[in-house]
Design a protein around this motif. Structure first.
Motif, PDB file in Angstrom:
ATOM      1  N   LYS A 288       0.867  -1.177   0.000  1.00 34.84           N
ATOM      2  CA  LYS A 288       0.000   0.000   0.000  1.00 34.84           C
ATOM      3  C   LYS A 288       0.908   1.234   0.000  1.00 34.84           C
ATOM      4  CE  LYS A 288      -0.563  -0.298   5.039  1.00 34.84           C
ATOM      5  NZ  LYS A 288       0.173   0.864   5.464  1.00 34.84           N
ATOM      6  N   PRO A 313       2.330   3.814   4.857  1.00 30.95           N
ATOM      7  CA  PRO A 313       2.277   3.783   3.389  1.00 30.95           C
ATOM      8  C   PRO A 313       3.681   3.905   2.799  1.00 30.95           C
ATOM      9  CG  PRO A 313       0.689   5.362   4.288  1.00 30.95           C
ATOM     10  CD  PRO A 313       1.567   4.951   5.421  1.00 30.95           C
ATOM     11  N   SER A 339      -6.243  -1.102  -3.990  1.00 32.31           N
ATOM     12  CA  SER A 339      -5.952  -1.902  -2.795  1.00 32.31           C
ATOM     13  C   SER A 339      -4.489  -2.271  -2.669  1.00 32.31           C
ATOM     14  CB  SER A 339      -6.791  -3.187  -2.797  1.00 32.31           C
ATOM     15  OG  SER A 339      -6.518  -3.965  -3.954  1.00 32.31           O
ATOM     16  N   LEU A 340      -3.774  -2.287  -3.786  1.00 33.00           N
ATOM     17  CA  LEU A 340      -2.393  -2.742  -3.759  1.00 33.00           C
ATOM     18  C   LEU A 340      -1.643  -2.129  -4.932  1.00 33.00           C
ATOM     19  CD1 LEU A 340      -0.683  -4.852  -2.074  1.00 33.00           C
ATOM     20  CD2 LEU A 340      -1.045  -6.406  -4.001  1.00 33.00           C
TER      21      LEU A 340
END
Length: 524
Positions: A288, A313, A339-340
């Motif tokens: 992330k 993050p 999401s990724l």
């Protein structure tokens, strides 16, 4: 872990740069103490980076890069291509990646090119778990898998391979080193800076606790810490390394308002890893984080997420700029990955370029992608019972036969069992077999072997059901419900004496079973 300060708290440290904070010592203590249990009980999220869809997509990209490198060689070398996974954690991604790699190499006729995958982590208990895992041993025996103790924050520039008893140092590798890092850089020490009107300030953190004499290795220690932050003006020439300072100066010049997480320890590690292959490196990472500079300015303070451990993050934009400043390249998606974030970074690209790696990335991540499938699954999973049989089966196939997803779909499949045609029953049994082949056991409480076996028995596949009930006994120990169901399979296979012995054993554990006819569920 919360922010803010109270008078009643005991202060552990005051005004420390983020990378020097006691938080990271607590983080290390957590993983050293719990080992595989961090993933076994799902305290630390890992499914989104440990599933067949992502493993297969990444295997396509890595294989594309290796083929680009191999095509540029004057002659095929005997030295294997090395693929190093940092922070391999549960080991599940490595297992799925190696399976996908074997499949792709066979399809492409590339099995003759030597490849060595190296699983690594900084906790020795994880390495012991992997080396003893029966699902990984065939890869070790075939010379495809090795293990190494690697600490991203304390990388010394060497890599000791435990199975092959090989020590790698600067210049040891003739071929470029490939590095995979999934959900790694978000848990590695970082610095934090704030930029406003051309002034760079470092973010300093005070850590306190309500628990006097807190043991940093204690359970749930991170939830007992309280953070307070302050800022101190600093010069952009903050680090000993000019290339890191160049990145900081760039942020100072271009951003106005907002915080920037800066992954200095991770970049230093990559510098040392690239030296193993004389400056050549291919990094493929999923986490992330942020890829574009504009999104960095949206963050006012670092966003800390606690889940047993804690994470931040990843500033992938800093990785991108670091590689570019060294003459490297990067490959990223043509859309926002919600999401990724999955991105590739290259130092010392092959002279012919990287057409196969770029094509593989484009096909894997710019169209139907693991990130998109993950989001779709989140919307579908509460409504599986509303899907038709073929829709459910298509969902399982699109997941690349994910054992967890098939397990979630089993109740919906069971509802349709009496109406399935012979062809549909065969197709479901085959799907169960392929999903089970993708299962990597780390000791979760959910007994998928039992669940798959029960479904196979309902499909009339007694031999396959028997094998998985036996696997359930191996993985989860003797359970009267499993023994009873195993006996039902043995009766169906014409083995009454073996069935009787299993029933006696089951009845000794749970006498009430004598009154039951048919399969037993395992719900607790």
């Amino acid at each position: 872990m919360t922010t803010g300060a109270e008078d009643s708290l005991t202060t552990l440290e005051t005004n420390k740069p983020l990378s020097e904070s006691v938080l990271w010592r607590a983080q290390r203590s957590y993983f050293e103490r719990v080992g595989i249990d961090a993933w076994r009980d799902a305290t630390v999220p890992h499914y989104v980076t440990c599933n067949p869809a992502l493993a297969h997509a990444m295997a396509q990209v890595v294989l594309g890069f290796l083929r680009d490198c191999n095509a540029g060689e004057a002659r095929a070398g005997s030295e294997p291509f090395h693929v190093l996974e940092l922070g391999a954690g549960s080991g599940r991604f490595a297992f799925l990646f190696l399976r996908a790699l074997a499949e792709l190499r066979e399809v492409m006729g590339w099995s003759h090119v030597p490849i060595r995958y190296v699983m690594s982590d900084f906790t020795e208990s994880n390495l012991r778990f992997w080396r003893a895992h029966p699902a990984l041993r065939p890869f070790v025996t075939a010379g495809l898998l090795d293990f190494a103790l690697v600490d991203v924050e304390r990388m010394d520039g060497t890599l000791e391979l435990l199975e092959s008893k090989t020590m790698l140092g600067a210049g040891s590798l003739e071929r470029p080193l490939t590095v995979i890092a999934n959900y790694v850089f978000d848990g590695v020490a970082q610095d934090a800076f704030f930029i406003e009107k051309g002034q760079l300030s470092e973010c300093l953190f005070t850590v306190a606790t309500e628990t006097p004499e807190l043991d940093l290795s204690a359970a749930n220690v991170l939830t007992r810490l309280r953070l307070a932050s302050s800022r101190r003006a600093v010069h952009p020439d903050y680090y000993p390394e000019p290339e890191l300072n160049g990145l900081l100066r760039g942020y100072t010049d271009r951003l106005d308002g907002g915080s920037v997480l800066f992954p200095a320890p991770a970049l230093r590690c990559l510098e040392k890893l690239s030296a193993l292959s004389s400056g050549s490196l291919f990094l493929l990472s999923a986490d992330k984080g942020h890829l574009d500079e504009a999104s960095l300015a949206l963050e006012v303070d670092p966003q800390v997420t606690v889940h047993g451990s804690f994470s931040l993050p990843v500033n992938y934009h800093a990785f991108q700029q670091w590689f570019l400043r060294k003459g490297g390249e990067h490959i990223c998606a043509d859309h926002r990955q919600s999401s990724l974030v999955v991105a590739a970074f290259i130092l010392g690209a092959p002279a012919r370029g990287m057409p196969e790696a770029r094509l593989a990335y484009h096909l894997a991540f710019n169209g139907p992608s693991p990130d998109g499938f993950f989001r779709l699954r989140q919307g579908l999973e509460a409504h599986y019972e509303m899907l038709e049989f073929e829709q459910l089966l298509a969902h399982v196939r699109l997941s690349r036969y994910d054992a967890r997803i098939l397990g979630d779909c089993l109740p919906a499949f069971s509802q349709k069992m009496t109406t399935l045609s012979a062809q549909e029953r065969v197709a479901l049994a085959q799907a169960i077999g392929r999903a089970w082949a993708n299962y990597f056991h780390i000791g979760e409480s959910r007994d998928l072997a039992f669940a798959f076996a029960a479904c196979l028995y309902q499909l009339g596949e007694s031999a396959s059901a028997l094998a998985l009930f036996e696997e359930s006994l191996v993985l989860y120990g003797e359970d009267p419900r499993t023994l009873w169901n195993l006996a039902m399979c043995l009766f169906a296979l014409g083995r009454p004496e073996d069935a009787a012995r299993a029933l006696v054993k089951a009845g000794e554990s749970f006498p009430l079973l004598h009154a039951h006819i048919g399969l037993l569920p395992k719900t607790g």
